[in-house]
Design a protein around this motif. Sequence first.
Motif, PDB file in Angstrom:
ATOM      1  N   LYS A 104       0.836  -1.213   0.000  1.00  0.00           N
ATOM      2  CA  LYS A 104       0.000   0.000   0.000  1.00  0.00           C
ATOM      3  C   LYS A 104       0.867   1.258   0.000  1.00  0.00           C
ATOM      4  CE  LYS A 104      -2.811   2.571   3.336  1.00  0.00           C
ATOM      5  NZ  LYS A 104      -1.715   3.529   3.631  1.00  0.00           N
ATOM      6  N   ILE A 135      -5.863   5.447  -3.208  1.00  0.00           N
ATOM      7  CA  ILE A 135      -6.593   4.317  -2.638  1.00  0.00           C
ATOM      8  C   ILE A 135      -7.827   4.884  -1.940  1.00  0.00           C
ATOM      9  CG2 ILE A 135      -6.519   2.441  -0.938  1.00  0.00           C
ATOM     10  CD1 ILE A 135      -3.489   2.311  -1.373  1.00  0.00           C
ATOM     11  N   PRO A 136      -9.031   4.462  -2.307  1.00  0.00           N
ATOM     12  CA  PRO A 136      -9.388   3.359  -3.204  1.00  0.00           C
ATOM     13  C   PRO A 136      -9.734   3.788  -4.638  1.00  0.00           C
ATOM     14  CG  PRO A 136     -11.329   4.046  -2.009  1.00  0.00           C
ATOM     15  CD  PRO A 136     -10.221   4.956  -1.559  1.00  0.00           C
ATOM     16  N   ARG A 155      -7.756  -0.530  -5.138  1.00  0.00           N
ATOM     17  CA  ARG A 155      -8.338  -0.954  -3.867  1.00  0.00           C
ATOM     18  C   ARG A 155      -7.419  -1.985  -3.227  1.00  0.00           C
ATOM     19  NH1 ARG A 155     -13.802  -3.310  -5.683  1.00  0.00           N
ATOM     20  NH2 ARG A 155     -14.613  -2.834  -3.620  1.00  0.00           N
ATOM     21  N   ILE A 176      -7.760  -0.088   6.322  1.00  0.00           N
ATOM     22  CA  ILE A 176      -7.708  -1.232   5.412  1.00  0.00           C
ATOM     23  C   ILE A 176      -8.801  -2.258   5.704  1.00  0.00           C
ATOM     24  CG2 ILE A 176      -6.292  -3.199   4.678  1.00  0.00           C
ATOM     25  CD1 ILE A 176      -3.828  -1.465   5.256  1.00  0.00           C
ATOM     26  N   SER A 233     -10.347   1.368   2.400  1.00  0.00           N
ATOM     27  CA  SER A 233      -9.464   0.964   1.304  1.00  0.00           C
ATOM     28  C   SER A 233     -10.158   0.233   0.163  1.00  0.00           C
ATOM     29  CB  SER A 233      -8.328   0.083   1.839  1.00  0.00           C
ATOM     30  OG  SER A 233      -8.824  -1.174   2.263  1.00  0.00           O
TER      31      SER A 233
END
Length: 345
Positions: free
Chosen positions: A259, A269-270, A274, A291, A334
């Motif tokens: 990430k 993100i997202p 994703r 997350i 996320s």
Amino acid sequence: MSKYITIKDIANELGISKSTVSRALSGDSSNVKAETMQLITETARRMGYHRNEMAVSLRKQSSHNIGIIIPEIVTTFYMTFISHAQALLRKQGYNVLIATSDENYVQERENMEMMEHCMVDGLLISVCNKEHNADIFRRIVSRGIPVVLFDRTVEDVDASQVRHDDYIMSFFMVEQLIRSGSRNIVHIPGPSHIRNGYERLRGYRDALEKFHISFNPDLVLASALSAEEGCQVMSDFMDKGIKFDTVFGFTETSLIGAKNLIQKRGLRIPEDVRVCCMSGTALCTLVHPTITAVEQPVEQMAEEACRLLMEHIADSGKKAEDVVLRGDIKERESTAVTKDSATIK
């Protein structure tokens, strides 16, 4: 004077026999006068005497110690397990010895041998390698030492196991991703020598098949456990320029590394990519964006593992059990579907 105060040291200090000191310290008031017992007890305390628990264990054939061996202490999962298991075991009158293998099967082997030498009454083990140490697992079990494997387990050892249903929860997670628009899902797998890694990869592949999405081996990266490894495999993948819209990690630590790399490369993100993972803990809520993860019922796992261990200690003939627990998908920022995301109707 010796490093550890012994019964002999106390006897020499008082000029009496070792047998009298031994009887006094064991509480044998019928054979030791009250004033002599008090004198010996006070002298032992003043000199810093501690009972040799190893010798007592040899006589009683019980150490009242339980060993717990874990593969890592990076995430809160194992610390939560240990904290809960220790509280449960202490209520049963047991002390806990803890060792970590640091994802190294040689160190794991040394940990198990150390626990044997300490004559623990039972072992709770989460393995770091299902292949290299099967022989010592079998040896410990054959010696009559109760063993319960938890989280990361070994298939061909006759010991009770408490594990998470990694296959079905991996399947559900990928299914949910596909239903909400994902098509090119990258998977960062766990090492092949960890049983969970195989099960999670199998769930990923079967979910793709359910939706008639062809399995693309280019989207399955090299295995990773740490954040550093996750960052590296993600970097290597992105350098190839292969299209992807989602990343599904074996564990939160490797996923967090991936990430961070994705965000450093300028992707959002997202909105652009994703991300989600298995084995989520509180770490998943401490980053931005938070997350989405499958969280394991760690306290229930500790309860079941301790229950089985106590039953095996009480009954050496008890047959091994395989307890499979179901986790929960915690949806967070996320994987949120945004106006930039295409959704399957």
